[in-house]
Design an enzyme around this catalytic site. Sequence first.
Site, mmCIF file in Angstrom:
data_model
loop_
_atom_site.group_PDB
_atom_site.id
_atom_site.type_symbol
_atom_site.label_atom_id
_atom_site.label_comp_id
_atom_site.label_asym_id
_atom_site.label_seq_id
_atom_site.Cartn_x
_atom_site.Cartn_y
_atom_site.Cartn_z
ATOM 1 N N LYS A 273 -9.872 16.612 39.473
ATOM 2 C CA LYS A 273 -8.622 15.906 39.241
ATOM 3 C C LYS A 273 -8.670 15.128 37.920
ATOM 4 O O LYS A 273 -9.755 14.804 37.428
ATOM 5 C CB LYS A 273 -8.361 14.897 40.368
ATOM 6 C CG LYS A 273 -8.141 15.498 41.744
ATOM 7 C CD LYS A 273 -7.964 14.402 42.772
ATOM 8 C CE LYS A 273 -7.736 14.971 44.157
ATOM 9 N NZ LYS A 273 -6.418 15.600 44.293
ATOM 10 N N ARG A 347 -7.058 21.723 53.648
ATOM 11 C CA ARG A 347 -6.683 22.778 54.591
ATOM 12 C C ARG A 347 -7.905 23.565 55.080
ATOM 13 O O ARG A 347 -7.899 24.110 56.171
ATOM 14 C CB ARG A 347 -5.650 23.709 53.944
ATOM 15 C CG ARG A 347 -6.147 24.468 52.727
ATOM 16 C CD ARG A 347 -5.004 24.983 51.869
ATOM 17 N NE ARG A 347 -4.350 23.891 51.165
ATOM 18 C CZ ARG A 347 -3.287 24.050 50.353
ATOM 19 N NH1 ARG A 347 -2.781 25.259 50.177
ATOM 20 N NH2 ARG A 347 -2.749 23.014 49.759
#
Length: 497
Positions: A273, A347
Amino acid sequence: MTTPKLALTDTAVAKLTADALVVGTVQGADGLQLAPGADQVAAAYDGDLAKVLTSLGATGKADEVVKLPAGGKLRADVLVAVGLGKPAANGGVSGEAVRRASGAVARSLSGVEQAATTMSTVDLSAAVQGTVMGAYAFTSYKSQSGDGPVSKVDFVVGDAKADANAHALKGAAAIGEAVNTARDLINTPPNDLYPASFAERAAEFGRTAGLEVEVLDDNALRKQGFGGILGVGAGSARPPRLVRLRHKGPKAAKKVALIGKGITFDTGGISIKPAASMEDMTSDMSGAAAVIATMLLAARLNYPLDITATVPMAENMPSGTAYRPGDVLTMYGGKTVEVLNTDAEGRLILVDAITRACEDEPDYLIETSTLTGAQVVALGKRTPGVMGSEEFRDRVARLSQAVGEGGWPMPLPEELRGDLDSKLADLANITGHRWGGMLAAGIFIEEFVADDVQWAHLDIAGPSYNTSAPWGYTPKGGTGVPVRTLAAVLADIADRG
């Protein structure tokens, strides 16, 4: 976490002895109006209380707090007027307005020994919840924490001995305290809250509450084939965990599975990020915190349900051992996933937990996670997205809106499923485009839910963590969303099946 002492009182408002007496105001079409419960206080001001407050600049808008000396007119030292905003469509005051106003005034009363509030004459449960959540402060890491929250709050009701009022106080306080428990976990910095320590804390909470507890370490995860959790956690020196907590309530007719994403810190892994605001990724375990807090609440209120929480915990770090874009992971249950982006890690750990939870054959499965930045783009920072099987999705969304957390139903369009096809594996962890990212993540999760299970996925990427100034009962930092939604859904299942 420090909670004010809460009590019911049916003493006449004009005779209440307190450091601060709270009344509500409403933003009416013709100016400030007094909310229900303020009549006796207004009488002490010869009917001119609204005029006095208006002269001080009060308008009744939401979150507005105006204080004035009681001046001997009451037994309280200070009168506090808090705004409820504009009236509801039916002309009354909504529970969420009471909850928010009670939170705003609780924040303003830090250091006060005893307060009494008339907000409870409008909605007792909302007033209690708002007070408990609004009085919250996380000061564990401050050498000087300043004034603590208000020490005691008396809630004005018609009959302080009525069972219904006592029950409302107990239930609302328990829910508010569960929210604050989740906030404490979220706000704990990642050098102290990492997979092993998070699992230890959850296990300790669970045993103290009387829950069944199971903790799988990395060796157990490897032996049982939890490839998603292990893959995401491979880059960290602090290995992953899976925590299972179970509440078996009396005469439990329904089985419910709860799943919460527990990424204790998310750098994005190899797909790292940007540095700006990465510190907020300490909140990437907000779903896990909410589920753990909800399990403690379920035990405390003894819901007549069989509820099992399955909580995967990992730290997503870049290193020489980290998983890479291009890797193929074999998930728990055998499905394979091609990793196209290591920052779509949530996920991967969730579907391991979901597959395991479905082995218990639950009637309902509810999963919550800070899953996608696309949720914030689509719905903003205060509105969770709710996906899942349509009937249950809409039921969860309605309940979320009723308790003030504002969940909004979202679709799972069939045409997006093909975009998750992989040239190597059963599916890829992301699509090759940016469109409908929140929905695509929901479709990915759907692939791992058993066909006969009613399920819902709550994406709380924005609502779970407040990076701006406090408002209403919401502090800066962890918010505790969606504990109240989960509590409402469990209560509804217990009531209706």
